[in-house]
Design an enzyme around this catalytic site. Structure first.
Site, PDB file in Angstrom:
ATOM      1  N   ASP A 195       0.867  -1.174   0.000  1.00 44.72           N
ATOM      2  CA  ASP A 195       0.000   0.000   0.000  1.00 44.72           C
ATOM      3  C   ASP A 195       0.912   1.234   0.000  1.00 44.72           C
ATOM      4  O   ASP A 195       2.107   1.150   0.307  1.00 44.72           O
ATOM      5  CB  ASP A 195      -0.950   0.001   1.205  1.00 44.72           C
ATOM      6  CG  ASP A 195      -2.181   0.891   0.944  1.00 44.72           C
ATOM      7  OD1 ASP A 195      -2.125   1.740   0.021  1.00 44.72           O
ATOM      8  OD2 ASP A 195      -3.191   0.740   1.654  1.00 44.72           O
TER       9      ASP A 195
HETATM   10  C1  BGC Z   1      -5.030   3.142  -0.235  1.00 48.28           C
HETATM   11  C2  BGC Z   1      -5.136   2.082  -1.323  1.00 48.28           C
HETATM   12  C3  BGC Z   1      -4.984   2.726  -2.657  1.00 48.28           C
HETATM   13  C4  BGC Z   1      -3.654   3.442  -2.725  1.00 48.28           C
HETATM   14  C5  BGC Z   1      -3.382   4.097  -4.052  1.00 48.28           C
HETATM   15  C6  BGC Z   1      -3.791   3.989  -0.398  1.00 48.28           C
HETATM   16  O1  BGC Z   1      -3.832   5.084   0.447  1.00 48.28           O
HETATM   17  O2  BGC Z   1      -5.045   2.540   1.031  1.00 48.28           O
HETATM   18  O3  BGC Z   1      -6.354   1.423  -1.221  1.00 48.28           O
HETATM   19  O4  BGC Z   1      -5.104   1.755  -3.675  1.00 48.28           O
HETATM   20  O5  BGC Z   1      -3.622   4.423  -1.714  1.00 48.28           O
HETATM   21  O6  BGC Z   1      -4.145   5.215  -4.238  1.00 48.28           O
END
Ligand code: BGC
Length: 762
Positions: A299
């Site tokens: 993440d």
């Molecule tokens: C989120 C993810 C997301 C990623 C990219 C993160 O803050 O938890 O779910 O896919 O950002 O935007």
């Protein structure tokens, strides 16, 4: 340009930095030398010599061949990803699609395309506030789950995958299946509810739909990232067996049913280890026990080390700018050079990425920006999903569907004159034509608060040509009640905005809406409440309102969908994918752990309820919810008969009949629960299967359901097996999880032991 900067990076960076400061993390090699030059400069491999492009070979072989042709620098470039926007003083990689979630450079020399990543589960999102892509939004993930309809979930996935491809993306960060353990979780709307079987089945269909476009889908957030408060610092505490029978089971079933190309490890820690450097989660459970062949991406801002992360199973650092250091950049190169990370491990990281690319068709079906999108057709896909998702919670005296002949209809609140609410954060899909309401809610990420411009009021007016249909904003409850007093019917819309990184502060509707509804319902008993919420909310006014329709976040065509259900053009058929409690005191954690205002102190979330999530907890504790899991009314009625069981190849097969006993065509969701008689499970019963059937008045259909043996077993951590105890098991054929009149039979099951993958073993 500066003004256009997305504030999300700052919000996340701040939180990550604070978390890191608090977490005494050892930062590996912040300032290492840049990559050493290759000994021999790589040469373009002629097309005729690109053996990995031979489509008659399998994905494994192709990945192997491509990997062999790579230099070390090329390999390293596959494991370090970039954010799609500027991030603080770090400039966007110019090759990334602007304001996208992420980018991983390709290897053009070998004919391998770059990876262009977009969020997420509701459609093509944009990581910016000023110049967003405008795309079709599905209703919330929780709404799609409330359809209990596999086909609807697949169609939604296929639709958003098409838009991703047309927008130049070949990776969709969609496939969120964190269980709804915490009804206040600000991301529940992105996920699929509280039951592992239901959640996994629906998310797997979405993943399949997305991947049917040769776009890689991403199962996330692995694992037990079940609340947003303190997500960067919290430690989820739960035992292995409990986890395998709840959160992990949902992930396991998604993998088996849909094989997503990638898995995103989560922000939080699990039993002490960060998810993105957890040997247990990534190496043991995911790759070894479940045999996962795809790749693990982090993440955004979830990486905390080089050596531990690489060796413990992380394959790709998603957006190095979000992490404290570019852990999978020069630091990884050095770690491989000095042997702390074996070369074979780096090779495996890249192999997994390439394999997913070949397997899902990303290499053979290259994407390009600027493809045509059929917004009208996609709006219908979204509308169908929304219509099937709406749950008629209450309908006293058959107030709904609305009858022709009403002279005055008053519509109140929640900006129902112009649009329907969307949830906030990275998953937000900006509407075509812009938000119907601007300037409310958080000005910065996870804001803005967006309303899809599909007006419930207009859709209602179109269906009540002879009536006066008026709108009141509901800000002044007393004035709204006066306006409603002489109406033939009143439709009060209520909303609860939640978003990524922020949990709901409570389960109550915000902004005095409870008082508004109570005042209106008191003034006019013919009051219908339409709820646009991220998940479960409390309803202190329930006794006073005649009808309640749970409309969730209804997406691009939400206003139209709501009106069609209210007027009976569509017979409601949604069922709750989560228990609605009477009050927070019924929850395993009446008070949410952590302090949303202080992200600096590490804390534990002790999931003491183990696998007894949602209705299982309520059953176990003998609690009566406001509305049970699986609940939902229809404008017609259904009756069940002929429940029978058989066992085939060790699998329990159940069949029964459903009859539409009412006067209207409709869809029902008969549910099967299994309750062990002499054996102890985490809770009295589990959902074992369901179907969604459409029936004309008087029609009967036969349904058969085959039960996954893991749902009849307890997981044994020591032997890593699923164990079905010999004995009697009551099978209930029910309208919902609290259906006291459910038909039942008792089946005798022999003892069985299944391996960790749920296959017949010893
Ligand atoms: C989120 C993810 C997301 C990623 C990219 C993160 O803050 O938890 O779910 O896919 O950002 O935007």
């Amino acid at each position: 340009m500066r003004a256009e900067l997305n504030l999300r990076p700052l919000a996340i960076a701040l939180a990550v930095a604070m978390a890191l400061a608090a977490a005494t993390v050892i930062v590996v090699a912040v300032s290492l030398p840049a990559y050493a030059a290759e000994a021999t400069p790589p040469v373009l491999v002629p097309v005729s010599e690109r053996t990995w492009m031979d489509t008659s070979l399998g994905a494994d072989r192709r990945a192997e061949l491509a990997l062999k042709a790579m230099t070390q620098q090329e390999k390293l470039s596959w494991v370090k990803g970039w954010f799609g926007s500027d991030f603080g003083d770090k400039k966007r990689n110019p090759a990334a699609l602007p304001f996208s979630a992420g980018y991983i450079p390709g290897t053009p020399r070998l004919g391998l395309p770059a990876l262009f990543e977009t969020d997420a589960g509701l459609g093509v999102a944009t990581q910016a506030t000023k110049t967003p892509r405008e795309r079709t939004s599905l209703p919330s993930g929780l709404a799609t789950t409330a359809t209990w309809d596999r086909k609807v979930a697949y169609n939604g996935g296929a639709m958003i995958g098409t838009e991703a491809r047309a927008s130049g993306f070949n990776v969709m960060l969609a496939g969120g299946v964190n269980l709804l353990r915490e009804p206040r979780n600000g991301r529940n709307f992105e996920y699929a509810g509280e039951d592992p079987l239901l959640a996994a089945t629906m998310v797997a269909q979405q993943v399949k739909g997305i991947q049917s476009n040769h776009v890689i889908a991403t199962m996330k957030h692995f694992a037990v990232n079940d609340q947003e408060t303190g997500r960067f610092i919290l430690d989820s505490r739960i035992g292995d067996a409990d986890n395998r029978m709840s959160d992990l089971l949902a992930f396991q079933l998604v993998l088996e049913q849909s094989d997503p190309g990638s898995v995103m490890c989560a922000y939080n820690r699990l039993n002490g280890a960060y998810a993105c450097e957890s040997d247990y989660l990534l190496n043991q459970v995911l790759k070894k026990d479940w045999g996962y062949k795809g790749y693990v991406m982090s993440d955004w801002g979830a990486v905390h080390s080089t050596v531990a992360a690489a060796n413990n199973g992380l394959d790709q650092e998603s957006a190095w700018e979000f992490d404290k250091s570019a852990y999978f950049g020069a630091a990884l190169e050095e770690a491989v050079a000095n042997g702390h990370v074996p070369q074979a491990r780096l090779d495996n990281m890249v192999f997994r990425i390439l394999r997913a690319m070949f397997d899902k068709g990303v290499v053979d079906h290259p994407v390009a920006e600027g493809g045509a999108i059929d917004f009208a057709a996609h709006g219908v896909v979204s509308r169908t999903d929304a219509e099937e998702s709406m749950v008629l919670l209450k309908n006293t005296g058959g107030l709904l569907p609305l009858k022709a002949g009403a002279k005055k209809i008053v519509v109140i609140g929640a900006h129902a004159d112009v649009g329907v609410l969307a949830g906030g954060g990275s998953s937000l899909v900006y509407p075509v034509g812009g938000s119907a309401v601007t300037g409310i809610g958080p000005a910065t990420w996870p804001g803005p608060v967006v309303f899809h411009p599909s007006s419930p009021l207009k859709a209602i007016q179109a269906r009540a040509p002879g009536a006066s249909v008026v709108y009141h904003d509901g800000v002044d409850a007393a004035a709204a009640a006066r306006a409603a007093a002489d109406a033939d019917v009143v439709l009060v819309f209520a909303q609860q905005w939640v978003g990524e990184s922020v949990d709901a502060v409570s389960l109550s509707l915000p902004d005095n809406q409870d008082a508004l509804i109570a005042a209106v319902a008191k003034a006019n008993p013919k009051t219908v409440v339409v709820l646009e919420t991220g998940g479960p909310v409390l309803m202190p006014w329930l006794g006073q309102s005649a009808a309640v329709l749970q409309a969730w976040y209804a997406g691009t065509s939400g206003g139209e969908a709501i009106a069609r259900v209210l007027f009976g053009e569509v017979n409601p058929s949604g069922r709750l994918p989560a228990t609605f409690p009477v009050s927070a005191s019924q929850l395993p954690r009446p008070v949410l752990d952590g302090d949303p205002k202080d992200e600096s102190k590490r804390f534990d979330v002790n999931y003491h309820e183990g696998a007894a999530v949602g209705y299982k907890w309520f059953d176990l504790k003998g609690l009566k919810p406001l509305f049970p899991f699986g609940h939902g009314l229809s404008y017609t009625q259904f009756a069940y008969s002929g429940l029978a069981a058989s066992q085939k190849d060790g699998k329990l097969q159940l069949r029964f009949k459903v009859t539409n006993t009412g006067a209207l065509k409709g869809k029902d969701v008969p549910q099967l629960y299994v309750a062990p008689q002499g054996v102890k499970w985490e809770a009295p019963k589990r959902l074992a299967g369901w179907d969604k059937v459409e029936l004309a008045p008087g029609e009967t259909k036969e349904v058969s359901v085959s039960v996954d043996p893991r749902l009849l077993a307890m997981f044994d951590s020591r032997s890593k097996t699923w164990r079905i105890a010999k004995g009697g098991y009551k099978v209930l054929l029910a309208h919902d999880a609290a259906d006291t009149g459910a038909a039942s039979i008792t089946v005798q099951l022999p003892q069985r032991v299944l391996d960790v993958a749920g296959k017949a073993g010893k």
